[in-house]
Design a protein around this motif. Structure first.
Motif, PDB file in Angstrom:
ATOM      1  N   ASP A  28       0.291  17.398   4.909  1.00 15.16           N
ATOM      2  CA  ASP A  28      -0.114  16.254   5.730  1.00 15.16           C
ATOM      3  C   ASP A  28      -1.337  16.570   6.585  1.00 15.16           C
ATOM      4  OD1 ASP A  28       1.051  17.957   7.502  1.00 15.16           O
ATOM      5  OD2 ASP A  28       2.412  16.495   8.376  1.00 15.16           O
TER       6      ASP A  28
ATOM      7  N   SER B  23       0.839  -1.196   0.000  1.00 14.65           N
ATOM      8  CA  SER B  23       0.000   0.000   0.000  1.00 14.65           C
ATOM      9  C   SER B  23       0.871   1.242   0.000  1.00 14.65           C
ATOM     10  CB  SER B  23      -0.931   0.014   1.215  1.00 14.65           C
ATOM     11  OG  SER B  23      -0.179   0.194   2.400  1.00 14.65           O
TER      12      SER B  23
ATOM     13  N   SER C 214       4.796   3.016  -3.597  1.00 11.21           N
ATOM     14  CA  SER C 214       5.156   2.070  -2.532  1.00 11.21           C
ATOM     15  C   SER C 214       6.557   1.512  -2.759  1.00 11.21           C
ATOM     16  CB  SER C 214       4.143   0.923  -2.478  1.00 11.21           C
ATOM     17  OG  SER C 214       4.292   0.087  -3.615  1.00 11.21           O
TER      18      SER C 214
ATOM     19  N   ARG D 168      -8.498   4.872  -2.951  1.00 14.85           N
ATOM     20  CA  ARG D 168      -9.386   5.624  -2.059  1.00 14.85           C
ATOM     21  C   ARG D 168      -9.010   7.106  -2.036  1.00 14.85           C
ATOM     22  NH1 ARG D 168      -8.653   5.675   3.976  1.00 14.85           N
ATOM     23  NH2 ARG D 168     -10.264   7.109   4.628  1.00 14.85           N
ATOM     24  N   ASP D 169     -10.011   7.964  -2.153  1.00 16.26           N
ATOM     25  CA  ASP D 169      -9.854   9.411  -1.977  1.00 16.26           C
ATOM     26  C   ASP D 169     -10.082   9.682  -0.493  1.00 16.26           C
ATOM     27  OD1 ASP D 169      -9.836  12.160  -2.049  1.00 16.26           O
ATOM     28  OD2 ASP D 169     -11.231  12.317  -3.731  1.00 16.26           O
ATOM     29  N   VAL D 170      -9.028  10.127   0.197  1.00 16.34           N
ATOM     30  CA  VAL D 170      -9.074  10.276   1.651  1.00 16.34           C
ATOM     31  C   VAL D 170      -9.697  11.608   2.036  1.00 16.34           C
ATOM     32  CG1 VAL D 170      -7.691  10.313   3.759  1.00 16.34           C
ATOM     33  CG2 VAL D 170      -7.045   8.800   1.878  1.00 16.34           C
TER      34      VAL D 170
ATOM     35  N   TYR E 150      -0.172  12.414   0.653  1.00 14.70           N
ATOM     36  CA  TYR E 150      -0.774  13.554   1.332  1.00 14.70           C
ATOM     37  C   TYR E 150      -0.632  14.758   0.410  1.00 14.70           C
ATOM     38  CZ  TYR E 150      -0.549  10.723   5.551  1.00 14.70           C
ATOM     39  OH  TYR E 150      -0.711   9.722   6.471  1.00 14.70           O
TER      40      TYR E 150
ATOM     41  N   GLY F  29      -4.735  10.596  -0.996  1.00 17.08           N
ATOM     42  CA  GLY F  29      -5.232   9.332  -1.522  1.00 17.08           C
ATOM     43  C   GLY F  29      -4.456   8.140  -0.986  1.00 17.08           C
ATOM     44  N   HIS F  30      -5.021   6.963  -1.216  1.00 16.30           N
ATOM     45  CA  HIS F  30      -4.449   5.719  -0.687  1.00 16.30           C
ATOM     46  C   HIS F  30      -4.738   4.591  -1.669  1.00 16.30           C
ATOM     47  CE1 HIS F  30      -4.600   2.111   2.057  1.00 16.30           C
ATOM     48  NE2 HIS F  30      -3.430   2.624   2.361  1.00 16.30           N
TER      49      HIS F  30
ATOM     50  N   ARG G  56       0.346   5.809   0.550  1.00 12.57           N
ATOM     51  CA  ARG G  56      -0.527   6.936   0.894  1.00 12.57           C
ATOM     52  C   ARG G  56       0.128   8.214   0.416  1.00 12.57           C
ATOM     53  NH1 ARG G  56      -3.546  10.652   2.662  1.00 12.57           N
ATOM     54  NH2 ARG G  56      -4.610  10.666   4.660  1.00 12.57           N
TER      55      ARG G  56
END
Length: 151
Positions: free
Chosen positions: A41, A33, A143, A68-70, A37, A46-47, A35
């Motif tokens: 931060d 995974s 990643s 995923r849109d955080v 920012y 997103g992730h 992430r």
């Protein structure tokens, strides 16, 4: 009793030579995974989450690839893609997968993505980006990925 003798002989060999016997490669399959920012931060961005499953020297499956849109929302869309590095050092990558669920806790699942090539794949990873409506990436993260145990 035979097992004890075998282990004793192995221990003596290691002690005498200072060299341990070769062990089989450990499987590199597992979760991957990343992430991003953006713009900082503050919690937005997103992730991407997937499970890497190396099938052979030339094939890897990204299982349950999810982008995923955080939240909180930054009013910018998020996208992710799969990437791989061949044993000759060149890089390959898949198409961008855009989040369609907006800012949510579940993200958008794209199911399994299978990459099968004629060249040997050394490792696999994922990238996530926040981008503008015109298509330019504003912030990205990649990643560290996992190594292919077959190559």
């Amino acid at each position: 009793m035979k097992t004890r003798k075998l282990w004793a002989a192995l221990a003596l060999t290691v002690a005498a030579t200072g060299v341990a016997p070769a062990s089989p490669a450990h499987a590199a399959d597992g979760l991957d995974s990343v992430r991003v920012y953006y713009p900082s931060d503050l919690g937005n961005g997103g992730h991407v989450l997937t499970r890497l499953d190396f099938v052979s020297r030339t094939e890897v499956v990204y299982r349950s690839f999810t982008v995923r849109d955080v939240c909180p929302g930054d009013s910018l869309p998020v996208r992710g893609r799969v990437e791989w590095r061949y044993t000759d050092g060149s890089i390959g990558y898949g198409a961008w997968r855009n989040v369609t669920s907006g800012c949510s806790s579940s993200g958008t699942s794209f199911g399994d993505i299978r990459v099968s090539r004629t060249k040997a794949i050394a490792s696999a990873r994922v990238t996530v980006c926040v981008y503008t409506a015109s298509g330019g990436n504003r912030g990205c993260a990649t990643s560290t990925g996992r190594d292919n145990q077959f190559s």
